[in-house]
Scaffold this active site. Structure first.
Site, PDB file in Angstrom:
ATOM      1  N   HIS A 147       0.831  -1.200   0.000  1.00 44.20           N
ATOM      2  CA  HIS A 147       0.000   0.000   0.000  1.00 44.20           C
ATOM      3  C   HIS A 147       0.871   1.258   0.000  1.00 44.20           C
ATOM      4  O   HIS A 147       0.588   2.205  -0.742  1.00 44.20           O
ATOM      5  CB  HIS A 147      -0.923   0.010   1.218  1.00 44.20           C
ATOM      6  CG  HIS A 147      -2.108  -0.894   1.088  1.00 44.20           C
ATOM      7  ND1 HIS A 147      -1.999  -2.263   1.172  1.00 44.20           N
ATOM      8  CD2 HIS A 147      -3.428  -0.625   0.877  1.00 44.20           C
ATOM      9  CE1 HIS A 147      -3.203  -2.805   1.023  1.00 44.20           C
ATOM     10  NE2 HIS A 147      -4.083  -1.841   0.853  1.00 44.20           N
ATOM     11  N   HIS A 198       1.168  -3.909   9.244  1.00 44.98           N
ATOM     12  CA  HIS A 198       2.591  -3.741   8.971  1.00 44.98           C
ATOM     13  C   HIS A 198       3.288  -3.117  10.167  1.00 44.98           C
ATOM     14  O   HIS A 198       2.658  -2.467  11.012  1.00 44.98           O
ATOM     15  CB  HIS A 198       2.819  -2.839   7.751  1.00 44.98           C
ATOM     16  CG  HIS A 198       2.499  -3.498   6.442  1.00 44.98           C
ATOM     17  ND1 HIS A 198       3.298  -4.455   5.874  1.00 44.98           N
ATOM     18  CD2 HIS A 198       1.442  -3.328   5.602  1.00 44.98           C
ATOM     19  CE1 HIS A 198       2.765  -4.844   4.727  1.00 44.98           C
ATOM     20  NE2 HIS A 198       1.639  -4.182   4.544  1.00 44.98           N
TER      21      HIS A 198
END
Length: 408
Positions: A147, A198
């Site tokens: 992303h 993450h």
């Protein structure tokens, strides 16, 4: 170089083939993983307390906001948006965006599977996966954050560079553009950490790789576009490139969906390139009408959507059905052993590594392909590639032809 392959094409294909052979001979993926995975894993563990501190401000509004932001910059969003961009008359923007996304997806996922570093452990980290896409993303390895990488590349290339090079350029516009891009990237990075998807090292790596890929793409994108429009051996070169990239992709420590995503976008890139190369002067040149112009009002564009979206979905279904029938027949004819992980039930778990011609004299085609390693190949890779290649081809070739006949 007339009548043959230009030197740069030979160089690229030879380099990728050389990497494939060297990687196999010297086990380069495992060696790189041995050097990088322990360090990245330690960083993920070290970052875990910081993630937990950030998640102390847990709130439903933040959950929803960061989940929506993640969807807006996700691959499925771009995938749904790109056909509309092609049909709105912005073909150059759309094809550049498609190829850059395929490039980002391949590089990012290759690094993920080569390093095979874990995501933050859940628990103790709270992981928010509000959509099916997010649940599939959670099955991939962590570094780098796709992303963050995609946001840097696609927003940097298209929300800033493209606008500035095709619009009014002044100090205020540049400053506002950079501020918006910086804010978006920071929100995406913070959101990926807040959602537990993450760690800080993943996001930092995603931003860093994104900047490098963006700088490289801005250097070559003009050449790539000129090649697609009027180059030599466009379709054959891209088909060879797509084939070699499948073998150049690193094998992860454990299977993940990353390779499937790469295969899909590899197919999309091939379909777009082959379709544009054939129909550029008909449907995709710089003189085609843009949306909101007198030649393409909003109602006509909505008509294009009503015709185009069902058409590409039908083509996707038909491409998959044809590939499921055709590829096994071709592989059996050539004597290439295959298995299927999901698409062809008859090949699931079968010992296709044993050729049906065992104990018999090999035919000519089988002797030609005898250089293939005697292992079973997953035919689903080819099916997925052809499925998405067909879908992408329909976006830039079949559907615009329908628009032309329907005066849309």
């Amino acid at each position: 170089m007339e009548g043959g392959m230009p030197f740069w094409q030979t160089l690229i294909l030879s380099s990728i083939l050389g990497w494939v052979l060297a990687s196999s001979a010297f086990d380069l993926t495992r060696r790189v993983r041995a050097l990088t995975q322990p360090w990245v894993t330690r960083r993920v563990i070290v970052d875990t307390p910081s993630i937990l501190r950030l998640q102390r401000i847990q709130h439903r509004f933040l959950d929803n906001m960061f989940s929506v932001l993640s969807c807006v910059v996700s691959v499925p969003f771009y995938t749904g948006f790109l056909p509309l961009l092609f049909w709105s008359g912005h073909s150059k923007l759309a094809r550049q965006m498609t190829l850059l996304m395929a490039f980002c997806d391949y590089i990012g996922n290759s690094i993920k599977d080569m390093v095979s570093a874990p995501r933050p452990s859940s628990p103790p980290v709270r992981r928010v996966t509000a959509t099916k896409d997010e649940k599939e993303n959670a099955m991939e390895y962590g570094l780098p954050s796709s992303h963050a990488l995609n946001t840097v590349c696609l927003s940097g290339r298209y929300l800033l560079h493209y606008v500035l090079t095709h619009g009014v350029q002044n100090g205020v516009t540049v400053a506002v553009g950079f501020a918006l891009i910086f804010t978006l990237v920071m929100l995406i990075g913070i959101g990926r950490i807040y959602l537990g998807m993450h760690s800080l090292i993943d996001v930092a790596a995603g931003i860093s790789f994104g900047l490098v890929i963006l700088a490289f793409w801005l250097t070559i994108h003009g050449f790539v576009d000129d090649f697609i429009i009027s180059g030599q051996n466009v379709t054959s070169f891209w088909a060879s490139l797509s084939f070699l990239l499948c073998f150049a992709y690193p094998t992860p420590e454990f299977p993940t969906p990353s390779f499937e995503y790469h295969t899909a976008f590899n197919g999309v890139a091939f379909g777009i390139v082959s379709g544009i190369q054939q129909t550029y002067f008909h449907f995709h040149h710089d003189g085609v009408p843009h949306i909101f112009s007198p030649q393409l009002p909003l109602l006509v564009f909505l008509g294009r959507m009503l015709v185009g979206i069902p058409t590409i979905l039908v083509v996707k279904f038909c491409s998959k059905a044809i590939a499921k029938w055709l590829l096994p027949v071709m592989c059996n004819t050539l004597g290439i052993p295959i298995v299927s992980s999901c698409y062809v039930p008859a090949l699931r778990g079968s010992d296709s590594g044993k050729s049906k011609s065992d104990g018999k004299q090999l035919g000519y085609l089988q002797r030609v392909t005898s250089f293939f390693p005697r292992k079973a190949y997953d035919v689903d890779t080819g099916i997925r590639f052809l499925q998405y290649a067909g879908l992408a081809w329909s976006v830039v070739d079949l559907v615009p032809s329908l628009f032309s006949h329907l005066n849309l």
